[in-house]
Design an enzyme around this catalytic site. Structure first.
Site, short mmCIF file in Angstrom:
data_model
loop_
_atom_site.label_atom_id
_atom_site.label_comp_id
_atom_site.label_asym_id
_atom_site.label_seq_id
_atom_site.Cartn_x
_atom_site.Cartn_y
_atom_site.Cartn_z
N CYS A 131 -13.89 15.99 39.90
CA CYS A 131 -15.31 15.98 39.26
C CYS A 131 -16.14 14.91 39.05
CB CYS A 131 -14.97 16.73 37.52
SG CYS A 131 -16.04 17.44 36.67
N HIS A 132 -16.42 14.27 37.87
CA HIS A 132 -16.89 12.96 37.62
C HIS A 132 -16.14 11.67 38.10
CE1 HIS A 132 -19.75 15.25 35.45
NE2 HIS A 132 -20.86 14.59 35.89
N GLU A 162 -24.80 19.06 37.73
CA GLU A 162 -25.19 18.34 36.47
C GLU A 162 -26.65 18.75 36.03
OE1 GLU A 162 -23.90 15.99 34.71
OE2 GLU A 162 -23.20 14.85 36.44
#
Length: 225
Positions: A131-132, A162
């Site tokens: 993910c991030h 996002e």
């Protein structure tokens, strides 16, 4: 051979200037954790500041989250994360950068973490992120001076995702764009689809929905070592 994998979680708890809190996303730790622990691996935790990192995303119907939160041994570990200076990279066969929006602020420029990942990778270990979490990959350089992601197929939280969560103007940069800037061959699926990419011992997953599959892909790569 060591059967330890290092999980990296964010220390950052503020979601930009929104007044909201953030941290690491719980399921992006718990799902890979469960896969690897059940396969006999020991998990250690590090965060940029050490200590007890902030988290969010405890969905009440997630049995894996429940299992992790009820595990006294691992609760003690996650609430007392190491600082990067306390980590010996030689102890680990892999590293996993867990996601959560907090990572966007304190992963990219942490040189100590980047060096830990570089050393694990260059000793034939696995580097992974979900993910991030790939925010931690954007500035990792190898001994030859090239970025780790340069020329590799990479996956992460997408620009479209996002925008969908209305945080594209809140985060300090767009993760997909930054990875492409670093030379990554970015792969992606539609919003919230499970997508995991594996290339040259680098495993990356797109979103929280991909966390379990990232754990499984890391395990498969570890079996090859």
């Amino acid at each position: 051979m060591s059967k330890k994998v290092l999980f990296v979680v964010t220390s950052h708890g503020e979601l930009g200037n929104t007044g909201e809190s953030t941290g690491y996303y719980l399921g992006e730790v718990t799902h890979p954790w469960a896969v690897l622990v059940d396969a006999g691996y020991e998990i250690d935790f590090v965060s940029p500041k050490g200590g007890n990192p902030p988290y969010y995303g405890n969905t009440p119907d997630d049995k894996v989250n429940e299992r992790f939160l009820a595990d006294e041994y691992y609760q003690n570990k996650i609430q007392n994360t190491m600082t990067p200076s306390e980590v010996n990279p030689d102890e680990y066969v892999g590293i996993l950068y867990a996601g959560g929006h907090g990572t966007m602020w304190d992963f990219p420029d942490n040189e100590e973490l980047a060096v830990i990942a570089q050393k694990i990778y260059e000793k034939n270990g696995i580097v992974s992120a979900v993910c991030h979490g790939p925010a931690g990959l954007v500035n990792i350089k190898l001994s030859n001076g090239k970025y780790l992601v340069d020329g590799k197929k990479i996956n992460a939280f997408t620009n479209e995702e996002e925008a969908a969560v209305k945080l594209d103007e809140v985060v300090p940069f767009r993760l997909e764009s930054k990875l492409i800037e670093r030379g990554a061959k970015f792969e992606k699926s539609g919003l919230w689809q499970t997508h995991v990419t594996v290339d040259e011992r680098v495993v990356t997953g797109q979103n929280p929905q991909s966390a379990h599959a990232v754990g499984e892909a890391v395990l498969e790569e570890l079996k090859k070592l």
